[in-house]
Enzyme design. Structure first.
Site, PDB file in Angstrom:
ATOM      1  N   ASP A  86      88.573   6.591  19.956  1.00 27.19           N
ATOM      2  CA  ASP A  86      87.197   6.355  20.358  1.00 27.19           C
ATOM      3  C   ASP A  86      86.336   6.358  19.083  1.00 27.19           C
ATOM      4  O   ASP A  86      86.824   6.611  17.978  1.00 27.19           O
ATOM      5  CB  ASP A  86      86.732   7.392  21.383  1.00 27.19           C
ATOM      6  CG  ASP A  86      85.543   6.874  22.191  1.00 27.19           C
ATOM      7  OD1 ASP A  86      84.923   5.874  21.767  1.00 27.19           O
ATOM      8  OD2 ASP A  86      85.220   7.454  23.239  1.00 27.19           O
TER       9      ASP A  86
HETATM   10  C1  NOJ Z   1      82.127   5.564  22.680  1.00 25.35           C
HETATM   11  C2  NOJ Z   1      82.548   5.591  24.116  1.00 25.35           C
HETATM   12  O1  NOJ Z   1      83.073   6.863  24.431  1.00 25.35           O
HETATM   13  C3  NOJ Z   1      83.582   4.534  24.484  1.00 25.35           C
HETATM   14  O2  NOJ Z   1      83.705   4.512  25.877  1.00 25.35           O
HETATM   15  C4  NOJ Z   1      83.202   3.195  23.943  1.00 25.35           C
HETATM   16  O3  NOJ Z   1      84.179   2.246  24.296  1.00 25.35           O
HETATM   17  C5  NOJ Z   1      83.031   3.290  22.449  1.00 25.35           C
HETATM   18  N1  NOJ Z   1      81.960   4.238  22.142  1.00 25.35           N
HETATM   19  C6  NOJ Z   1      82.715   1.952  21.798  1.00 25.35           C
HETATM   20  O4  NOJ Z   1      81.439   1.554  22.086  1.00 25.35           O
END
Ligand code: NOJ
Length: 755
Positions: free
Chosen positions: A281
Site C-alpha cells: 500500500d
Molecule cells: C492508500 C489506500 O489504502 C489504498 O486503498 C489505495 O489503493 C492506495 N492508497 C493508492 O491510492
C-alpha cells in the site's frame, strides 16, 4: 496479434494464478537481458501527483526515472494522451522499452460513479455487481488505465472504522461472493481485451479489524478467527484469478503485512497457489520503520524476502536493494522473482504485444459517462437502498403532493459521490432536489437546508480536506430551523435528507460517535413535531447509531452515498417507481458500546437469555440488550413477504455430499417486489466453538403482487466446512441446523445430520 498468439495468451491467463511455476518465454528472455538496476526498477510504483495522494510522499523526477528504467508502473495518470506520453517514455526511451502498468483507484465507478461498495453490497445482487465492475473497467481502460486497486474485501465489524464504506460489510460468505463477482467484472475472461484490466484485491490482510476502529491501528487475532472469518474473501478473489494483491498497513501476528512472510508467501503463494504479484500500500513499506521493524534498508530487505514484489511510492526497494544484495541481505534470485511477477502481469495484460492497447483517444467520448452507463448507475443506486422503517406507509409518496424537501444533504452536490471517488466529477452529480423535480414534475417541491451537517467548525475542518463537504451556513441554526419548520407546516409531506457528509467515512475517517450529528437531530425532532408525515432519507458510509430517530413515527430509507445518479435514484424509490430491495450487510448497533458487533457471534459458556432480559452472571450488559438495533440482512419493502414450508432434500448426508433447502415465499402485500431469501447454518457441536449461525446461501427473487415461488438453495459439501484448530478445512459429523428467512434473525428452521 494473430489467433495462435491470442489463444496462447488466453490459456496463460486462465492458468496464471494456478501455476506460479509456469514460465513465460518472453519474460524469461527479457530477464536474461536485464541489469540488476533494471530489475529493481520494475519493482518501483510511482505517482507523479495529480491524483489524490493518500500519504505524505509524492514521487519526484518521475520522467527521468522512467527513462532510466527505474519505474515499473504509475498511478494517478489518466487519459489516453497523458498515459501515452508516459508509456512512450518507457517504451521508446528506456533501454529495454518495457511498458508501464498504469494503476488507479477505481473503487465504485470510474467517471460514472455508482454507490459506495458498502451500499452496492446491500443489493445482494451479484450479477449487477459484476456488471458494475465491467462498466468501471470499460470506462477506466478507455482512459488508459490497465490496473485497478480494487476490490477492497476487508471484512469489517466495527462501524467506527471509516473504510467500512469501501467494502462489503461484515460477512465472509457474502464478501467472498462479491469479491469473485468484482474480479470477474474487472478482468473478464481475457485480460488482453481492451476493456478489461488487472484487478488488485486489497488490503491483505485483516485491515478491517483495526483495533478500536481507528484507521491504520494494530490488528491482533487468532488464526482460527482469521481463517474462518477474515481471510475467505481474499481467498475467493485469488481463486477467481485476481492478478494482484495489495498488502495492508496493519500488522498481522506482530509483523506488518507488507513484510510478513507467513502472509505473503506461506499462505498466499504456497497454500493458496497465488501466482500474481503483490504490491504494497502507499508507503506501507516505509511505514514499517515507525512500526518498529528497523531502518529503510532493513524493512525493504525484509519485505522482498517476505514476498512483496512492488513498492508503492516509498522507493525503499529502489534505493536500498542493491546495497542489500552487496551485503548479502537479499539474493539476486529474490529480486529476479519479484521482477518476473511484475513482468508476467504486463505480459498477461497484453502490454508487451501492444503497449498502447489502452490508448485510443476516440474511446473516452464513446465509452465514458454514456447514457447507458448513467442508467446503470441509477439502477445500481436504487437497488442499494435499504428501507429501514416505514411507519404508516409514508413511502412511497404520490407524485402530485406538496413536498417539503429539507436537510443539509438535500441539495448538496458535493456529497453525492461518496468517499474514494477521485476519478468522478462532483459537478455531474444529480442532487435530490433535482432528482425530485425530474421524476415528480407534477409535485410541488420546496426546499430548505434546515441545518448544517454539523455545526462543529473543528470537525468540519477535519472532514473538508478534499474540499467543502460540510458547509457551515452564514445563517444561524435557529434561522435555518425556523425556515424549515415553516416549510414543513405548509406541506403534505416532509422528506428530510440527513446523515453523513461523504468524507465523514473512508480512509482516515474513523469516528468514535457514529450517530447523526446533533444539528441534524434537532432538525429531525422539530420536523416530526409539526405532525406532518416525515420520511428520512439517510445518507452514510457506515452503519449509524440511530436509536432515537428509529423510535420516531417516520419512514427511514438508507441510501448510503449513491453516486452520480443520486437524486434520480432516490426519487425513483421515494416515488415508488422502484420498490426498495436492499438488505444491510453490516449490523447496525444501538450504541457504540456494542461494537464490535456482528450476527455470527458465538454463544459463549454463559449465553444471555434468548428473551433478551438481563440476567446476572450471563454474557450481557447492564444498560443495553445484546441485540443490535438492526440485524445483518435486514431490509423492508413496500410490499410484504411470507415464508412457509421449509423442506430439506435429505435428513442425513455423507461427507462430500450436498443438500438443498426449499422454501415457499409469497408476496402478500400490494406491490411487486424483490426479496433476498437468506439461508444460515449452525454447526451444533464441533471441535472449536461454532458461531450461532453463518450465512451459507441466498437468492434474490422477484415476486409480483400475490405471487409465490419455491426457492431452493443448495449447500455444497464445502459450505459445511470450517478451519479447525489445526487450520484444516473440514466438516465434522453431527447435527446441522438450517435457518431460512428474511434476515439473520430468521427463525424458520430444520435440521440434518452429517455422517
Ligand atoms: C492508500 C489506500 O489504502 C489504498 O486503498 C489505495 O489503493 C492506495 N492508497 C493508492 O491510492
Amino acid at each position: 496479434m494473430n489467433i495462435k498468439h491470442s489463444i496462447l495468451l488466453l490459456v496463460l491467463c486462465a492458468s496464471f494464478t494456478l501455476s506460479a511455476q509456469k514460465r513465460i518465454p518472453k519474460v524469461e528472455d527479457l530477464l536474461q537481458k536485464m541489469t540488476l538496476e533494471e530489475k529493481i526498477g520494475q519493482l518501483n510504483l510511482l505517482t507523479p501527483g495529480g491524483g489524490v495522494a493518500t500519504g505524505e510522499v509524492v514521487s519526484k523526477n518521475v520522467e527521468t526515472k522512467i527513462k532510466a528504467g527505474q519505474v515499473g508502473g504509475l498511478f494517478g495518470v489518466a487519459g489516453p494522451d497523458k498515459v501515452r506520453v508516459a508509456q512512450e517514455l518507457a517504451v521508446k526511451e528506456s533501454r529495454l522499452g518495457i511498458p508501464l502498468l498504469i494503476g488507479s483507484d477505481v473503487i465504485h465507478g470510474y467517471k460514472t460513479t455508482y454507490p459506495i461498495p458498502l451500499g452496492l453490497s446491500a443489493s445482494w445482487d451479484l450479477a449487477l455487481m459484476e456488471q458494475a465492475a465491467q462498466m468501471a473497467a470499460r470506462e477506466a481502460t478507455a482512459d488508459g488505465i490497465n490496473w485497478n486497486f480494487s476490490p477492497m474485501v476487508d471484512v469489517a465489524r466495527d462501524p467506527r472504522w471509516g473504510r467500512i464504506a469501501e467494502g462489503a460489510g461484515e460477512d465472509p460468505y457474502l464478501g467472498s461472493r462479491i469479491a469473485e463477482a468484482m474480479v470477474k467484472g474487472y478482468q473478464g475472461n481475457d485480460l488482453t481485451a481492451s476493456h478489461t484490466k488487472l484487478a488488485c484485491v486489497k488490503h491483505f490482510a485483516l485491515y478491517g479489524a483495526a483495533e478500536a476502529g481507528r484507521d491504520y491501528h494494530s490488528v491482533d487475532m487468532s488464526k482460527v478467527k482469521m481463517f474462518n472469518q477474515y481471510l475467505p474473501p481474499y481467498k475467493a478473489a485469488v481463486d477467481a484469478g485476481v492478478a494482484s494483491v495489495m498488502s495492508s498497513f496493519n500488522d498481522v501476528d506482530g509483523v506488518p503485512a507488507t513484510g510478513n512472510k507467513w502472509l505473503l508467501t506461506d499462505l498466499l503463494r504456497d497454500r493458496w497457489g497465488f501466482g500474481g504479484f503483490v504490491v504494497s500500500d502507499y508507503t506501507s513499506l516505509n511505514e514499517m520503520i515507525p512500526h518498529g521493524l528497523g531502518d529503510l534498508q532493513a524493512v525493504s530487505a525484509l519485505s522482498l524476502k517476505a514476498g512483496l514484489d512492488m513498492d508503492m511510492v516509498g522507493e525503499g526497494f529502489l534505493t536500498t536493494l542493491k546495497k542489500s544484495l552487496e551485503e548479502g541481505k537479499v539474493t539476486e534470485e529474490e529480486i529476479t522473482n519479484a521482477c518476473r511477477r511484475v513482468l508476467e502481469a504486463k505480459y498477461i495484460s497484453g502490454l508487451f504485444d501492444d503497449p498502447y492497447r489502452y490508448l485510443d483517444s476516440k474511446r473516452p467520448s464513446k465509452d465514458i459517462l454514456t447514457n447507458e452507463n448513467r442508467a446503470l448507475a441509477r439502477k445500481l443506486a436504487a437497488h442499494s437502498f435499504v428501507l429501514l422503517k416505514n411507519e404508516n406507509n409514508i413511502l412511497p409518496i404520490q407524485k402530485n403532493k406538496k413536498i417539503a424537501l429539507i436537510g443539509p444533504l438535500a441539495d448538496s452536490r458535493n456529497n453525492m459521490l461518496g468517499t474514494w471517488a477521485p476519478t468522478g466529477d462532483l459537478n455531474l452529480a444529480v442532487t435530490i432536489l433535482e432528482g425530485f423535480k425530474n421524476v415528480a414534475s407534477n409535485a410541488t417541491i420546496s426546499y430548505a437546508k434546515g441545518a448544517n451537517i454539523s455545526d462543529d467548525e473543528e470537525f468540519a475542518k477535519h472532514v473538508n480536506v478534499f474540499g467543502p463537504r460540510i458547509e457551515i451556513d452564514e445563517r444561524s441554526p435557529e434561522v435555518m430551523l425556523e425556515e424549515a419548520i415553516a416549510l414543513a407546516k405548509n406541506s403534505d409531506v416532509v422528506v428530510a435528507v440527513v446523515g453523513e457528509a461523504t468524507e465523514m467515512t473512508g480512509e482516515a475517517a474513523s469516528r468514535t460517535d457514529i450517530s447523526i450529528p446533533e444539528s441534524q437531530k434537532i432538525l429531525i425532532r422539530n420536523l416530526v413535531a409539526t405532525g406532518k408525515p416525515v420520511a428520512l432519507v439517510l445518507m452514510s458510509g457506515r452503519p449509524l447509531t440511530i436509536p432515537d430517530e428509529f423510535e420516531l413515527p417516520v419512514a427511514i430509507l438508507q441510501v448510503w452515498h449513491p453516486g452520480v445518479e443520486a437524486g434520480n435514484a432516490i426519487a425513483d424509490v421515494v416515488f415508488g417507481d422502484y420498490n426498495p430491495s436492499g438488505k444491510l450487510t453490516a449490523t447496525w448497533p444501538r450504541n457504540v458500546g456494542q461494537i464490535p458487533i456482528y450476527y455470527s457471534v458465538k454463544y459463549t459458556g454463559r449465553p444471555a437469555p434468548e428473551s433478551g432480559e438481563f440476567q446476572k452472571f450471563r454474557s450481557n450488559y447492564l444498560d443495553a440488550p445484546n441485540s443490535p438495533l438492526l440485524p445483518f440482512g435486514y431490509g423492508l419493502s413496500y410490499t410484504t413477504f411470507e415464508y412457509s414450508d421449509l423442506k430439506l432434500s435429505k435428513e442425513t448426508i455423507g461427507q462430500g455430499e450436498s443438500i438443498s433447502a426449499t422454501v415457499t415465499v409469497t408476496n402478500t402485500g400490494n406491490y411487486d417486489g424483490e426479496e433476498v431469501v437468506q439461508l444460515y447454518l449452525r454447526d451444533v457441536v464441533r471441535s472449536i466453538t461454532p458461531p450461532k449461525r453463518e450465512l451459507k446461501g441466498f437468492q434474490k427473487v422477484s415476486l409480483k403482487k400475490g405471487e409465490h415461488k419455491e426457492v431452493t438453495i443448495t449447500l455444497s459439501a464445502d459450505d459445511l466446512k470450517f478451519y479447525n484448530g489445526q487450520l484444516n478445512f473440514v466438516a465434522e459429523p453431527g447435527e446441522f441446523q438450517v435457518f431460512v428467512g428474511t434476515n439473520s434473525d430468521a427463525e424458520m428452521t430444520k435440521s440434518f445430520t452429517l455422517k
